[in-house]
Design an enzyme around this catalytic site. Sequence first.
Site, PDB file in Angstrom:
ATOM      1  N   LYS A   1       0.055 -13.325   6.589  1.00 13.25           N
ATOM      2  CA  LYS A   1       0.102 -14.367   5.565  1.00 13.25           C
ATOM      3  C   LYS A   1       1.533 -14.920   5.546  1.00 13.25           C
ATOM      4  CE  LYS A   1      -2.022 -16.424   2.219  1.00 13.25           C
ATOM      5  NZ  LYS A   1      -2.787 -17.590   2.476  1.00 13.25           N
TER       6      LYS A   1
ATOM      7  N   TYR B   1       0.799  -1.216   0.000  1.00  8.06           N
ATOM      8  CA  TYR B   1       0.000   0.000   0.000  1.00  8.06           C
ATOM      9  C   TYR B   1       0.837   1.273   0.000  1.00  8.06           C
ATOM     10  CZ  TYR B   1      -5.043   0.018   0.493  1.00  8.06           C
ATOM     11  OH  TYR B   1      -6.382   0.029   0.260  1.00  8.06           O
TER      12      TYR B   1
ATOM     13  N   ASP C   1      -7.021  -3.811   5.322  1.00 10.98           N
ATOM     14  CA  ASP C   1      -7.962  -3.156   4.423  1.00 10.98           C
ATOM     15  C   ASP C   1      -9.138  -4.094   4.136  1.00 10.98           C
ATOM     16  OD1 ASP C   1      -8.862  -1.168   2.730  1.00 10.98           O
ATOM     17  OD2 ASP C   1      -7.824  -1.982   0.991  1.00 10.98           O
TER      18      ASP C   1
ATOM     19  N   ASP D   1      -6.255 -15.936   5.469  1.00 11.65           N
ATOM     20  CA  ASP D   1      -7.400 -16.627   4.850  1.00 11.65           C
ATOM     21  C   ASP D   1      -8.226 -17.354   5.907  1.00 11.65           C
ATOM     22  OD1 ASP D   1      -5.018 -17.987   5.006  1.00 11.65           O
ATOM     23  OD2 ASP D   1      -5.384 -19.295   3.308  1.00 11.65           O
TER      24      ASP D   1
END
Length: 414
Positions: free
Chosen positions: A229, A162, A307, A283
């Site tokens: 992640k 980002y 986000d 996830d």
Amino acid sequence: MNKPEFKNIKHPDKGELIIYEGDKIVVGNNPIVPFIEGDGIGSDIWPATKLVIDSAVEKAYQGKKKIEWLEIYAGEKASNLVGEWLPEDTTEAIKFFKVAIKGPLTTPVGGGIRSLNVSLRQILDLYACVRPVKYVKGAPSPVKNPEWLDVVIFRENTEDVYAGIEYEMNSEKVKKVLKFLGEEMNANIRQDSGIGIKPISKFASERIIRKAIQYAIENNRNSVTMVHKGNIMKFTEGAFRKWGYELAEKEFKDIIISEKDLWEKFEGKQPEGKIILKDRIADAMFMNILKRTKEYGVIVTTNLNGDYLSDACAAQIGGLGLAPGANLSDTIALFEATHGTAPKYTGMDKVNPSSLLLSGIMMLEHLGWKEAARMIFNALETTVVSKIVTYDLETEGATIVKCSEFAQEIVRNL
Ligand code: NAD
């Protein structure tokens, strides 16, 4: 900090400056708080929000406390007034007055102007995006038990993909990057690629995780969950997790326990006064937040995960219209509506002011004015339960009212 010289804002002749003593905020009875009305529906939702905040403060403290609002400018209003989208006065005022609230801002299309929201975050180093997501009774939600969700998401604001370090396909810069990666790093990347860089630093990870843990301590939350992640991106997302556990060990040893400790040392029963630090792969977290909702309290995560997760959580309690937000540094707090300017509804007095109003509640809590904050939340809930709502919260048998009428109804319910 010296009093800044403003070009287009007048220093208020009433009110008090909010100051910090060490890391403690000190707020008088008449703090000066700058506001940015915002573009588009900003001119609908800001007056509605201000009416409710002022009425609640008046009622909660019988007139002893009052916010001295100071209008500062950004977006279209600033552009029309002084020919700049984000005047220096505005950022200087937020720095000087330390707490501010804003409506949504248009991102001007073309002309090389960055998102004003992103610019504000970067100029003021507002490194933590904080989004509490809690159900307002009566609001239509897509899940069976929306009241199970009560999380506060701390999203890192300054780095990750980002941060905007990107190189366009076929550009001179991308060619240099590809050449370096191919020749020196032995990375085989297709030549017709655009490239984005994902930096995750120890410094930025530690300060957001520290802030989340401190919040959990101050607000009696029993868990902090790091979302990452790291199974795939080991040196960025995985490092975020690792630095988090190391930080907890170094700085919060007396209060933080891991999930492993919980089972190995405490037979699965969380001891009084301890906070569990967990981590979840992103996830799995999206599934868990729906299926094991009650297991999460404070969540801390990297920018992109945050986000996605913030909006997914907001959906669970009925949408962005009911989700407030704040961007914080260690000394500055900027509260904001989380939705955009909804141009097609501008000036129609139609949209829901709750996102900005709930951000106002966060602001009152930040000022330590918890009574007024609670009063507004209860009155908002009473109003929604009584089915007097704006168009977006329509349920069977509801009376649809205008933005301003919704605010007036909340005031009646204070
Ligand atoms: P948006 O949030 O403005 O609107 C999307 C839709 O959401 C609207 O058409 C409306 O149906 C609904 N909506 C939004 N706010 C609502 C409210 N208070 N009550 C009821 N319904 C509401 O998103 P967009 O159309 O993608 O963006 C429009 C502009 O806003 C763009 O210029 C964008 O850059 C800007 N934006 C600003 C912010 C911010 O200032 N924080 C955030 C997102 C988008």
